[in-house]
Design an enzyme around this catalytic site. Structure first.
Site, PDB file in Angstrom:
ATOM      1  CD  GLU A   1      -8.150  -4.062  -9.090  1.00  0.00           C
ATOM      2  OE1 GLU A   1      -8.418  -4.943  -8.234  1.00  0.00           O
ATOM      3  OE2 GLU A   1      -7.300  -3.240  -8.835  1.00  0.00           O
TER       4      GLU A   1
ATOM      5  CG  HIS B   1      -7.249   0.317  -5.337  1.00  0.00           C
ATOM      6  ND1 HIS B   1      -7.356   0.302  -6.813  1.00  0.00           N
ATOM      7  CD2 HIS B   1      -7.484  -0.944  -5.047  1.00  0.00           C
ATOM      8  CE1 HIS B   1      -7.077  -1.011  -7.106  1.00  0.00           C
ATOM      9  NE2 HIS B   1      -7.257  -1.856  -6.159  1.00  0.00           N
ATOM     10  CD  GLU B   2      -7.108  -2.624  -1.594  1.00  0.00           C
ATOM     11  OE1 GLU B   2      -8.045  -3.363  -1.667  1.00  0.00           O
ATOM     12  OE2 GLU B   2      -6.117  -2.640  -2.139  1.00  0.00           O
TER      13      GLU B   2
ATOM     14  CG  HIS C   1     -11.321  -4.103  -4.118  1.00  0.00           C
ATOM     15  ND1 HIS C   1     -11.511  -4.753  -5.415  1.00  0.00           N
ATOM     16  CD2 HIS C   1      -9.928  -3.664  -4.400  1.00  0.00           C
ATOM     17  CE1 HIS C   1     -10.525  -4.574  -6.044  1.00  0.00           C
ATOM     18  NE2 HIS C   1      -9.421  -4.183  -5.413  1.00  0.00           N
TER      19      HIS C   1
HETATM   20 ZN   LIG Z   1      -7.628  -4.033  -6.317  1.00  0.00          ZN
END
Ligand SMILES: [Zn+2]
Length: 498
Positions: A296, A266-267, A270
């Site tokens: 996001e 997830h990160e 980003h």
């Molecule tokens: Zn996030």
């Protein structure tokens, strides 16, 4: 050339502004990753003074004059013009608040964040209640002041800090559509899961070093550049630092390696966005991330759309098996697919599945609106939280750690942020569908663990746009429509019911 020189002066000022913001980001990263608890008071003072300084850079009288002068005859290059427009927006956000309030907010949120850590460890909201109530008073003051200045509601003014242009009307509409759609879908999925074979859970413990090693190799697959970033540990996974030095964090669970790994992926999404922002505009407003909805969308696209797909798991599960030297019937892509897409009514947002996740967000949206408007007081948080959890998801926390203490956001002063998670989920579905339609090679490549065609498409259509256009303009250009629920709903139906 006089107008250009006013604009050039602004460029110098904003260069300084974003450099200072970068320093601030590293102080925050250090606070979450390295700092001993005894350093809290000193760090809080450092951050408060730094924030006051950052604020003063944009709010000097000179900046207002330079903006007026530049706007009379704006630069001819469209990127410069977009940059100038963004400069005005930053200036407005800054000028709306006086420096005394900025400093007080910074101090209060640092203090509250430290007490929150203790409250989490002791599982007791009571410990942070006073610090939280004090912080809330200041956040309300900021919201009212900005709302008055911008001519919108206090809560919208706070949302605007994270997602420029976000309105209660649009968010309400999206959330209303999802609240009508999700409960029924959840029941259907739960029924489908109850008649099928339950997925097997791989048995740990999973050595932390092996977890980290696996995480690093997955990051490399996605395209993370370790010359320009690193992975560390923190209580709450996040992505910080600056575009040329991106810092991501995760947390490891001994018996559930997927939790830490999915946090990393997830990160990494980003981080890839930050890295892909237009390099020639690095320390200028137009070179920054557009807003948290797009940010996001990039993390959720990697985590939810890609890494939980059967295509990707066919490649990744053998790698996981080797990483932990494991064997057995649990270690098949099919089993991991069912495990990773298991829906349940649960308590923790960051571990929630995609189908029920928006309900966690809707709960927070309702609460934070009430906290800002004054309909609700800080001390009521645990009671209201538990009630709403029961109403929306049919589960009730046994303690505060499973309830209102689980997220750092409010204890850090960040109100108006939560809706962007769901806006991001919607955008992720739109973007991924558009990307796979435009480049048919993307999916087959992902099943070989190759992210190159996907990243190339994202770089061109999303990352490189920076803040050149609005969220909806970027989305419309990339996917054919502004933010909407259609693609997300279709994705959920395909992923969970077919
Ligand atoms: Zn996030």
């Amino acid at each position: 050339m006089k107008d250009l020189s006013a604009y050039s002066e602004l460029e110098i000022i904003f260069h300084q502004f974003f450099t200072l913001k970068g320093i601030e980001s590293f102080l925050h990263w250090d606070m979450s990753v390295n700092m001993p608890t005894g350093g809290a008071a000193a760090r809080s003072e450092q951050l408060a003074i730094l924030e006051e300084k950052i604020h003063s850079v944009v709010t000097s009288e000179q900046v207002g004059e330079l903006l007026n002068e530049s706007e009379i005859s704006p630069p001819s290059n469209p990127w410069d013009r977009a940059n100038l427009k963004e400069m005005r927006r930053y200036w407005k956000h800054a000028i709306a608040l006086d420096s005394k309030l900025v400093k007080a907010l910074s101090k209060s949120s640092s203090a509250c964040q430290m007490v929150w850590r203790k409250a989490c460890q002791n599982n007791d909201f009571g410990l942070v209640k006073d610090a939280f109530s004090e912080l809330l008073i200041l956040v309300r003051e900021k919201a009212v002041t900005k709302g008055t200045y911008f001519g919108n509601s206090p809560y919208e003014a706070l949302m605007g800090e994270f997602e420029p242009g976000a309105t209660i009307k649009v968010v309400d509409k999206i959330f209303c559509e999802l609240s009508n759609f999700l409960p029924e879908l959840t029941e259907k999925v739960l029924f489908k899961q109850s008649v099928g074979k339950a997925p097997e859970i791989p048995i740990g413990p999973f050595d932390e070093k092996a977890q980290r090693k696996l995480a690093l190799s997955m990051m490399e697959r996605v395209g993370f550049d370790f010359e320009h970033g690193r992975l560390d540990k923190s209580l709450h996974p996040f992505c910080g630092g600056v575009s040329d030095d991106v810092r991501i964090t995760t947390r490891y669970k001994q018996n559930d390696f997927l939790s830490g790994l999915m946090g990393v992926l997830h990160e990494t999404g980003h981080a890839m966005y930050e890295r892909g922002l237009p390099e020639e505009w690095r320390l200028q407003p137009v070179g920054q991330a557009r807003g948290m909805a797009i940010h996001e969308s990039q993390s959720l696209l990697i985590e939810m759309q890609v890494c939980r797909s059967i295509e990707f798991l066919s490649f990744a599960v053998p790698m996981m098996k080797t990483a932990f030297d494991s064997n057995g019937s649990a270690w098949t892509p099919n089993n991991f697919y069912r495990l990773q897409n298991k829906v349940s009514k649960s308590l923790i947002r960051v571990e929630a599945d995609e189908v029920t996740y928006p309900l966690h967000v809707i709960l927070r949206y309702q609460i934070e609106k009430a906290l800002i408007s004054g309909e609700m007081e800080g001390e009521e948080l645990p009671t209201v939280w538990n009630e709403k959890m029961n109403n929306l998801l049919g589960v009730e926390p046994k303690n505060d750690r499973e309830g209102c203490l689980q997220d750092i956001h409010w204890f850090n002063g960040a109100f108006g942020y939560f809706p962007t998670y769901t806006m991001g989920a919607l955008a992720a579905a739109q973007i991924f569908q558009a990307a796979c339609t435009a480049e048919t090679v993307i999916k087959p490549k992902l099943s070989q663990g190759c992210f190159v065609p996907l990243m190339k498409w994202l770089r061109e259509n999303i990352h490189s746009k920076g803040s050149f256009a609005s969220t909806n303009e970027i989305l419309t250009e990339a996917s054919g429509s502004p933010i909407e629920t259609k693609a997300f709903k279709l994705h959920l139906q395909q992923q969970y019911l077919e």
